[in-house]
Design an enzyme around this catalytic site. Sequence first.
Site, PDB file in Angstrom:
ATOM      1  NE  ARG A 106      -2.174   1.049   3.956  1.00  0.00           N
ATOM      2  CZ  ARG A 106      -3.045   1.074   4.973  1.00  0.00           C
ATOM      3  NH1 ARG A 106      -4.192   1.051   4.824  1.00  0.00           N
ATOM      4  NH2 ARG A 106      -2.291   1.079   5.937  1.00  0.00           N
ATOM      5  CB  THR A 110      -2.266   7.202  -3.363  1.00  0.00           C
ATOM      6  OG1 THR A 110      -1.478   5.776  -3.373  1.00  0.00           O
ATOM      7  CG2 THR A 110      -1.189   8.051  -3.909  1.00  0.00           C
ATOM      8  CG  ASP A 201       1.492  -3.707   9.759  1.00  0.00           C
ATOM      9  OD1 ASP A 201       1.848  -4.936   9.597  1.00  0.00           O
ATOM     10  OD2 ASP A 201       1.426  -2.881   8.953  1.00  0.00           O
ATOM     11  CG  ASP A 204       4.998  -4.106  10.890  1.00  0.00           C
ATOM     12  OD1 ASP A 204       5.912  -4.637  10.295  1.00  0.00           O
ATOM     13  OD2 ASP A 204       4.799  -2.947  10.985  1.00  0.00           O
TER      14      ASP A 204
END
Length: 210
Positions: A106, A110, A201, A204
Amino acid sequence: MTDPHLTVITHPLVQHKLTIMRQKDVSTAGFRRLLREISLLLAYEVTRELELTTTTIETPLCRMQAPTLEGKKLALISILRAGNGLLDGILELIPAARVGFIGLYRDPQTLKPVEYYCKVPALDQRMTIVVDPMLATGNSVVAAIDMLKARGARNLRFLCLLAAPEGVARMREAHPDVPIFTAALDERLDEHGYIVPGLGDAGDRMFGTK
């Protein structure tokens, strides 16, 4: 009201394990183990409508007509890298499944997906289950499903651990024929595109790279 596009799996074991996973002090090893365990329970629900046929077998006492899966083997598609955490658990339940991988990241500015890898099995006439722990903006999942449909997939499901309303709406708009299965529908996305309350996340936390 029942939503045919979204199934929230409320099994007590799913909810209990998810609560533990959300806690910020869970170790990398513990998070990985819980994700594998919860994926088995989620896979049970997403495969509930697999078609069956019958075959003749010999039990110790007699012959019988017994149920067995019909059609081609399932395809499991992991959206790298976090999808592999769900994939590992599902393969324990369905070890004969065909497996593919889609690499998307990602763009932090944006929030749009950028493809860097795609390797999938033949998908025609297979139920195809796409896995990624988080349905946040929905952009990556929509892009992945676009790619799979272009390669012949028609019978698709998406399985995730957490979903945000924004991601569900994006999926419903882009792929209304692809049902979503998740352990929880959370409140919202924050300004960075993370699910709130979420669990951080997933990649992670799974790989210890936070």
